[in-house]
Design a protein around this motif. Structure first.
Motif, short mmCIF file in Angstrom:
data_model
loop_
_atom_site.label_atom_id
_atom_site.label_comp_id
_atom_site.label_asym_id
_atom_site.label_seq_id
_atom_site.Cartn_x
_atom_site.Cartn_y
_atom_site.Cartn_z
N GLN A 174 0.83 -1.20 0.00
CA GLN A 174 0.00 0.00 0.00
C GLN A 174 0.87 1.26 0.00
O GLN A 174 0.59 2.22 -0.71
N GLY A 178 1.18 3.73 -3.15
CA GLY A 178 0.83 5.13 -2.86
C GLY A 178 1.91 6.06 -3.40
O GLY A 178 1.62 7.04 -4.09
N HIS A 206 -3.60 -0.09 -5.44
CA HIS A 206 -3.80 0.61 -4.16
C HIS A 206 -5.26 0.44 -3.70
O HIS A 206 -5.52 0.21 -2.52
#
Ligand SMILES: Nc1nc2c(c(=O)[nH]1)N[C@H]1C(S)=C(S)[C@@H](COP(=O)(O)O)O[C@H]1N2
Ligand SMILES: [Mo]
Length: 498
Positions: A174, A178, A206
């Motif tokens: 994640q 990101g 994501h």
């Protein structure tokens, strides 16, 4: 103390994790809602989504701006809920980044303590037998039986493997995906989003990560329930097997109330007073974002074949007669006014600009809403432009004034569009005043006759339909004082390398 209790730091980080993930998920949904379409390719062409959360059809018979794609989300779901244009996207992004820092810090403390003690043994598999073990556990659950815990462990192999994957694969993924959406990071390291396919697959992954986290939370809660609620609950809440179970229930419920209460509180605050949210949260996260992103310089050299067939438009062209007359005449009467803290005022025609040194670049545009597009731009490097203007030593910002008055182009809006740019970001490679798009004069919808390109920043900084440029000491006495039209009226942050 006991065999299967948890140390207090595990209970504490477990609680903080729950709190922060609730914030991250809800603000993430807000960000997604500003462009509720997911893609596998960077051109983001309508009709080519792999998932979309909107029924809107993109009109093809007229110019259509991406801002009109924003979905209105319920404040029960998103933080702060509502429409991006009314401040929800700006406030949501502020929360997402602030809480991200706290979440990563919690994660670091957790992992360090995990390995500083022998708690890691419960989490990290040390033998491949975990895989057949996990399959056996899964088989048991599928037949509605409880899988037995691994001897000497508090849980079964399937649980252990899942926890391990969530902590050491899902959470880092994640963070990594990101980062693959940050214009400064992918401008400086164009190879980075390719680790995930491209920038849009990173965005899609994501989102899948959010779904995986949600599925985990449901499964995890279910496991706690089926394995014996009061005892498991007491273990994690009070760090002990033998704790008073009633006390554990009370403490646990208080903890959940804190999670719900803080969420309700900041949601209401963000809706009632987005300006304060922008100010306070900005003060906390902007310096960090600036530190991470401001020294990164764009090094994008895409190939012609990377140019995307579709490129969204954001912001409707100026409808007023002054601009229309200029356009009708091929912008021969257009002049760029340059003033402020410089040796003497300049008036430049399009021809003057075309006779200055020029630069051509193929770069990726990243809108704050989430869409991307790759195009070739030609124009005057800002470095050359700044040199020619001979700014005074006290000039620190460039102000770009545009022709579009939002009162005429967008419902419930007002004010002439403008943005300010730190001279340090302007005096950089691939920052330019562009007059060509994909080898042709800049089309009206993309900013004719002149627009800004700063390839390490989000799209809203790149003012189209430029009328004047001014060198200033401070941005705070311009417009409402937040650094640009979208900062003033949509509560975006001024620092947007991420
Ligand atoms: N003058 C003006 N410039 C503007 C805008 C605007 O509304 N007015 N929108 C910005 C935003 S949010 C984006 S994403 C880009 C979009 O550029 P494009 O329409 O060429 O794709 O322009 C930026 N420049
Ligand atoms: Mo944008």
């Amino acid at each position: 103390m006991n065999q299967f209790g948890y140390p207090v730091w595990i209970s504490a980080t477990h609680f903080l994790n729950l709190l922060f993930m609730a914030f991250l998920a809800r603000s993430g949904i807000q960000i997604l809602a500003s462009f509720p379409r997911l893609y596998l390719k960077d051109d983001c062409a309508p009709g080519h989504e792999i998932i979309k959360f909107t029924k809107k059809k993109v009109p093809t018979d007229r110019i259509h701006q991406s801002l009109d794609e924003e979905a209105d989300v319920s404040p029960w779901l998103a933080l702060p809920g509502g429409k991006g244009a009314n401040g929800a996207l700006g406030v949501g992004r502020h929360w997402h980044f602030l809480v991200l820092v706290a979440w990563i810090a919690t994660g670091i403390v957790y992992v360090v303590l995990l390995f500083a003690t022998d708690q890691w043994r419960r989490l990290v598999p040390t033998s491949w037998s975990i895989i057949p073990g996990a399959i056996q556990s899964a088989d048991a659950y599928l037949h509605f039986h409880l899988a037995p815990p691994t001897p000497g462990y508090p849980y079964d192999p399937l649980q252990q493997l899942t926890y391990f994957l969530v902590v050491f694969v899902l959470a880092p993924l994640q963070i990594a995906t990101g980062a693959a959406m940050s214009p400064a990071i992918i401008g400086r390291f164009p190879w980075y989003p390719r680790l995930f396919g491209n920038r849009q697959t990173a965005r899609t992954i994501h989102f899948m990560g959010l779904i995986a986290f949600a599925a985990f939370v449901i499964g995890h809660t279910f496991m706690v329930v089926v394995h014996g609620l009061p005892r498991e609950w007491a273990r994690i809440v009070l760090s002990s097997d033998h704790a008073n179970q009633e006390l554990a229930v009370v403490v646990g419920i208080l903890g959940l109330l804190v999670v719900v209460g803080t969420n309700v509180f900041v949601t209401m605050l963000g809706r009632r007073d987005p300006r304060s949210a922008q100010r306070v949260l900005g003060r906390a996260v902007d310096p960090l974002q600036h530190w991470i992103s401001s020294h990164l310089q764009s090094r994008q050299h895409y190939k012609s074949s990377d140019i995307t067939s579709y490129f969204w438009v954001n912001g409707y062209p100026p409808p007023d007669p002054v601009y229309k007359d200029l356009a009708a005449n091929g912008f021969r009467d257009w002049t760029l006014l340059v003033g402020g803290q410089i040796e003497r005022e300049l008036r430049l025609s399009l021809d003057d600009l075309r006779h200055m040194p020029s630069q051509t670049q193929i770069t990726k545009h990243n809108c704050i809403q989430g869409w991307t597009g790759v195009a070739q731009w030609t124009g005057v490097p800002l470095t050359d432009f700044i040199k020619r203007c001979r700014p005074h030593a006290n000039a620190r910002y460039l102000v770009f004034y545009a022709y579009d008055d939002k009162a005429l182009t967008q419902v419930d809006s007002k004010g002439l569009y403008y943005e300010t740019l730190d001279l340090k970001l302007a005096d950089a490679p691939q920052a330019m005043l562009a007059y060509e798009f994909n080898g042709k004069p800049l089309p009206i919808e993309h900013g004719a006759p002149l627009r800004l390109r700063v390839e390490t920043q989000l799209g809203f900084k790149m003012v189209k339909w430029i009328r004047a440029i001014s060198f200033q000491e401070d941005y705070r006495n311009i417009g409402l004082g937040f650094g640009g039209w979208r900062e003033d009226y949509a509560y975006y942050s001024r620092v947007v390398g991420i």
